[in-house]
Scaffold this motif. Sequence first.
Motif, PDB file in Angstrom:
ATOM      1  N   ARG A 282       0.906  -1.162   0.009  1.00 56.50           N
ATOM      2  CA  ARG A 282       0.083  -0.054   0.047  1.00 56.50           C
ATOM      3  C   ARG A 282       0.867   1.098  -0.152  1.00 56.50           C
ATOM      4  O   ARG A 282       0.571   2.164  -0.577  1.00 56.50           O
ATOM      5  CB  ARG A 282      -0.968  -0.125   1.181  1.00 56.50           C
ATOM      6  N   PHE A 283       1.958   1.275   0.800  1.00 50.04           N
ATOM      7  CA  PHE A 283       2.749   2.462   0.812  1.00 50.04           C
ATOM      8  C   PHE A 283       3.692   2.615  -0.658  1.00 50.04           C
ATOM      9  O   PHE A 283       3.741   3.792  -1.103  1.00 50.04           O
ATOM     10  CB  PHE A 283       3.956   2.465   1.884  1.00 50.04           C
ATOM     11  N   ALA A 284       3.704   1.545  -1.109  1.00 46.79           N
ATOM     12  CA  ALA A 284       4.704   1.547  -2.596  1.00 46.79           C
ATOM     13  C   ALA A 284       3.665   2.011  -3.508  1.00 46.79           C
ATOM     14  O   ALA A 284       4.189   2.655  -4.380  1.00 46.79           O
ATOM     15  CB  ALA A 284       5.047   0.169  -2.763  1.00 46.79           C
ATOM     16  N   LEU A 285       2.302   1.596  -3.386  1.00 44.99           N
ATOM     17  CA  LEU A 285       1.631   2.344  -4.358  1.00 44.99           C
ATOM     18  C   LEU A 285       1.307   3.598  -4.387  1.00 44.99           C
ATOM     19  O   LEU A 285       1.424   4.596  -5.742  1.00 44.99           O
ATOM     20  CB  LEU A 285      -0.060   1.545  -3.826  1.00 44.99           C
ATOM     21  N   LEU A 286       1.770   4.342  -3.180  1.00 44.68           N
ATOM     22  CA  LEU A 286       1.835   6.031  -3.333  1.00 44.68           C
ATOM     23  C   LEU A 286       2.881   6.312  -3.987  1.00 44.68           C
ATOM     24  O   LEU A 286       3.076   7.750  -4.530  1.00 44.68           O
ATOM     25  CB  LEU A 286       1.854   6.394  -1.925  1.00 44.68           C
ATOM     26  N   ALA A 287       4.123   5.531  -4.286  1.00 42.06           N
ATOM     27  CA  ALA A 287       5.355   6.025  -4.768  1.00 42.06           C
ATOM     28  C   ALA A 287       5.417   5.639  -6.478  1.00 42.06           C
ATOM     29  O   ALA A 287       6.248   6.016  -6.896  1.00 42.06           O
ATOM     30  CB  ALA A 287       6.532   4.980  -4.261  1.00 42.06           C
ATOM     31  N   TRP A 288       4.286   4.956  -6.755  1.00 44.65           N
ATOM     32  CA  TRP A 288       4.262   4.501  -8.086  1.00 44.65           C
ATOM     33  C   TRP A 288       4.570   5.855  -9.264  1.00 44.65           C
ATOM     34  O   TRP A 288       5.208   5.541 -10.228  1.00 44.65           O
ATOM     35  CB  TRP A 288       3.115   3.999  -8.482  1.00 44.65           C
ATOM     36  N   SER A 289       4.120   6.926  -9.206  1.00 44.27           N
ATOM     37  CA  SER A 289       4.556   8.106  -9.870  1.00 44.27           C
ATOM     38  C   SER A 289       5.231   8.875  -9.505  1.00 44.27           C
ATOM     39  O   SER A 289       5.798  10.172 -10.184  1.00 44.27           O
ATOM     40  CB  SER A 289       3.013   8.616 -10.181  1.00 44.27           C
ATOM     41  N   LEU A 290       5.947   8.660  -8.237  1.00 41.34           N
ATOM     42  CA  LEU A 290       7.014   9.594  -7.885  1.00 41.34           C
ATOM     43  C   LEU A 290       8.422   9.137  -8.247  1.00 41.34           C
ATOM     44  O   LEU A 290       8.729   8.004  -8.554  1.00 41.34           O
ATOM     45  CB  LEU A 290       7.145   9.618  -6.411  1.00 41.34           C
ATOM     46  N   ALA A 291       9.311  10.487  -8.190  1.00 40.26           N
ATOM     47  CA  ALA A 291      10.636  10.184  -8.544  1.00 40.26           C
ATOM     48  C   ALA A 291      11.436   9.552  -7.164  1.00 40.26           C
ATOM     49  O   ALA A 291      10.927   9.746  -6.139  1.00 40.26           O
ATOM     50  CB  ALA A 291      11.492  11.310  -8.847  1.00 40.26           C
ATOM     51  N   GLU A 292      12.646   8.903  -7.611  1.00 35.43           N
ATOM     52  CA  GLU A 292      13.264   8.235  -6.384  1.00 35.43           C
ATOM     53  C   GLU A 292      13.569   9.222  -5.414  1.00 35.43           C
ATOM     54  O   GLU A 292      13.404   8.888  -3.896  1.00 35.43           O
ATOM     55  CB  GLU A 292      14.618   7.487  -6.872  1.00 35.43           C
ATOM     56  N   ASP A 293      13.899  10.368  -5.856  1.00 35.08           N
ATOM     57  CA  ASP A 293      14.472  11.261  -4.642  1.00 35.08           C
ATOM     58  C   ASP A 293      13.062  11.788  -3.768  1.00 35.08           C
ATOM     59  O   ASP A 293      13.196  12.100  -2.616  1.00 35.08           O
ATOM     60  CB  ASP A 293      15.115  12.528  -5.291  1.00 35.08           C
ATOM     61  N   GLU A 294      12.061  11.846  -4.448  1.00 41.90           N
ATOM     62  CA  GLU A 294      10.825  12.172  -3.811  1.00 41.90           C
ATOM     63  C   GLU A 294      10.393  11.098  -2.494  1.00 41.90           C
ATOM     64  O   GLU A 294      10.056  11.345  -1.511  1.00 41.90           O
ATOM     65  CB  GLU A 294       9.837  12.356  -4.688  1.00 41.90           C
ATOM     66  N   VAL A 295      10.750   9.765  -3.143  1.00 36.42           N
ATOM     67  CA  VAL A 295      10.433   8.870  -2.441  1.00 36.42           C
ATOM     68  C   VAL A 295      11.247   8.746  -1.166  1.00 36.42           C
ATOM     69  O   VAL A 295      10.927   8.649   0.073  1.00 36.42           O
ATOM     70  CB  VAL A 295      10.364   7.460  -2.787  1.00 36.42           C
ATOM     71  N   GLU A 296      12.637   8.966  -1.460  1.00 39.83           N
ATOM     72  CA  GLU A 296      13.723   9.177  -0.238  1.00 39.83           C
ATOM     73  C   GLU A 296      13.214  10.195   0.706  1.00 39.83           C
ATOM     74  O   GLU A 296      13.201   9.926   1.867  1.00 39.83           O
ATOM     75  CB  GLU A 296      14.867   9.229  -0.892  1.00 39.83           C
ATOM     76  N   THR A 297      12.756  11.398   0.015  1.00 33.80           N
ATOM     77  CA  THR A 297      12.432  12.509   1.115  1.00 33.80           C
ATOM     78  C   THR A 297      11.096  12.219   2.078  1.00 33.80           C
ATOM     79  O   THR A 297      11.355  12.472   2.998  1.00 33.80           O
ATOM     80  CB  THR A 297      11.821  13.786   0.060  1.00 33.80           C
ATOM     81  N   ILE A 298      10.240  11.694   1.344  1.00 33.41           N
ATOM     82  CA  ILE A 298       8.903  11.001   2.053  1.00 33.41           C
ATOM     83  C   ILE A 298       9.299  10.139   3.370  1.00 33.41           C
ATOM     84  O   ILE A 298       9.031  10.303   4.642  1.00 33.41           O
ATOM     85  CB  ILE A 298       8.096  10.481   1.291  1.00 33.41           C
ATOM     86  N   CYS A 299      10.354   9.013   2.885  1.00 35.27           N
ATOM     87  CA  CYS A 299      10.717   8.226   3.912  1.00 35.27           C
ATOM     88  C   CYS A 299      11.579   8.794   5.064  1.00 35.27           C
ATOM     89  O   CYS A 299      11.563   8.276   6.115  1.00 35.27           O
ATOM     90  CB  CYS A 299      11.444   7.059   3.234  1.00 35.27           C
ATOM     91  N   ARG A 300      12.107   9.677   4.798  1.00 34.73           N
ATOM     92  CA  ARG A 300      13.228  10.381   5.786  1.00 34.73           C
ATOM     93  C   ARG A 300      12.236  11.104   6.739  1.00 34.73           C
ATOM     94  O   ARG A 300      12.550  11.159   7.902  1.00 34.73           O
ATOM     95  CB  ARG A 300      14.326  11.156   5.368  1.00 34.73           C
ATOM     96  N   ARG A 301      11.297  11.926   6.097  1.00 30.78           N
ATOM     97  CA  ARG A 301      10.312  12.782   6.631  1.00 30.78           C
ATOM     98  C   ARG A 301       9.640  12.113   7.911  1.00 30.78           C
ATOM     99  O   ARG A 301       9.454  12.325   9.077  1.00 30.78           O
ATOM    100  CB  ARG A 301       9.668  13.679   5.773  1.00 30.78           C
ATOM    101  N   LEU A 302       8.896  10.644   7.437  1.00 36.48           N
ATOM    102  CA  LEU A 302       8.159   9.789   8.062  1.00 36.48           C
ATOM    103  C   LEU A 302       8.958   8.908   8.834  1.00 36.48           C
ATOM    104  O   LEU A 302       8.332   8.218   9.619  1.00 36.48           O
ATOM    105  CB  LEU A 302       7.207   9.410   7.410  1.00 36.48           C
ATOM    106  N   ARG A 303      10.307   8.908   8.899  1.00 34.03           N
ATOM    107  CA  ARG A 303      10.884   7.701   9.280  1.00 34.03           C
ATOM    108  C   ARG A 303      10.276   6.350   8.926  1.00 34.03           C
ATOM    109  O   ARG A 303      10.048   5.535  10.047  1.00 34.03           O
ATOM    110  CB  ARG A 303      11.277   8.025  10.995  1.00 34.03           C
ATOM    111  N   VAL A 304      10.085   6.085   7.565  1.00 35.06           N
ATOM    112  CA  VAL A 304       9.432   4.898   7.126  1.00 35.06           C
ATOM    113  C   VAL A 304      10.365   3.556   7.498  1.00 35.06           C
ATOM    114  O   VAL A 304      11.594   3.906   7.288  1.00 35.06           O
ATOM    115  CB  VAL A 304       9.279   4.972   5.754  1.00 35.06           C
ATOM    116  N   PRO A 305      10.133   2.683   8.070  1.00 35.53           N
ATOM    117  CA  PRO A 305      10.610   1.399   8.438  1.00 35.53           C
ATOM    118  C   PRO A 305      11.244   0.668   7.020  1.00 35.53           C
ATOM    119  O   PRO A 305      10.889   1.083   5.902  1.00 35.53           O
ATOM    120  CB  PRO A 305       9.615   0.522   8.900  1.00 35.53           C
ATOM    121  N   ASN A 306      12.232  -0.122   7.099  1.00 39.50           N
ATOM    122  CA  ASN A 306      12.897  -0.490   6.033  1.00 39.50           C
ATOM    123  C   ASN A 306      12.178  -1.297   4.874  1.00 39.50           C
ATOM    124  O   ASN A 306      12.259  -1.070   3.929  1.00 39.50           O
ATOM    125  CB  ASN A 306      14.036  -1.519   6.407  1.00 39.50           C
ATOM    126  N   GLU A 307      11.297  -2.041   5.449  1.00 43.81           N
ATOM    127  CA  GLU A 307      10.439  -3.151   4.522  1.00 43.81           C
ATOM    128  C   GLU A 307       9.499  -2.200   3.597  1.00 43.81           C
ATOM    129  O   GLU A 307       9.754  -2.281   2.418  1.00 43.81           O
ATOM    130  CB  GLU A 307       9.681  -3.935   5.227  1.00 43.81           C
TER     131      GLU A 307
END
Length: 345
Positions: A221-246
């Motif tokens: 479900r989280f990866a679905l949000l990343a479908w249309s995003l650039a890699e750096d945008e995904v990295e930014t979200i993951c850092r901002r929310l402290r998204v777990p590794n998986e």
Amino acid sequence: MKAYVVGGAVRDELLGLPVKDRDHVVVGATPEEMVSLGYKPVGKDFPVFLHPVTHEEYALARTERKSGRGYRGFTVYASPDVTLEDDLRRRDLTINAMAKAEDGTLIDPFGGKQDLEKGVLRHVSEAFSEDPVRILRVARFAARFDFFIHETTAALMRRMVESGETDYLVPERVWQEFSKGLMEERPERMFAVLEACGLRERLLPEIETQPEVMSGPLAVRFALLAWSLAEDEVETICRRLRVPNEPRELALLVSRNRERLESANAAGAADLLELLKRTDAFRRPERFAELLEVARLAAHGTDFAHLEKARAAAVAVDAGAIAQRGGDIAKAVDEARLQAITAAK
């Protein structure tokens, strides 16, 4: 000393839903009395104890007063003179501010039962504004129950965002609520609530649109949000929310390979092999299966069976036997896998 079941257990029982955990509030007791009765203290920020037999949580009735910015900017007061209504008043929503006495009597000073019947999410008091994570909780409950938000609560949430109180949200708490919201039955309702109060733009500016269909485990479900995003945008979200590794790894894998997945139906054997290698499909088949599930949902049901077939054919190649021949083993394995994929198409 009196003990009451409070919060979600009371709410879910009234809704006819299974009750998983029961939290209790104790009125008229001190920490010393609780310990003398065999309760085990476990609370760090306020007095919480585990029942000696059931191990359910029992918290002393308490009040909270805002003393600073952010999650820890509270002064907690727990004393035998704090009433049950005092304790319930500090809670977020009326539907979570009900209690049940030992004889089964419902204590509902703020109209939670009526709001349940009407399908309304309404804050208990202005104290709601003291903890910005409550906005995310409201959004999550909207996704779970499909209730609508009372206009006064919606207005209060907008004011909280505009005042900058949400700038002090703790990433771990945001992810805790956001991830739970993603797993609810109607996660799109969570996004609608966050959009309406202005928090989506501040918290998740990269995610301007949401998937039409969302299902599966949290990482999918989280990866679905990343479908249309650039890699750096995904990295930014993951850092901002402290998204777990998986979920982070799968979201990045999706972002990096979206274009290859979108063109996979027309891909030749060499391109399919390259995609399998890039996605580590041989060493991590479970994650590859999740990647394909994300692609299916994002591509509105497009069949990726040929990719699964290509992987199965490539996996069947005996890499060990090829290695015994010597020479450029990696090249020889690739050639054998390429022939297997071509034969399987």
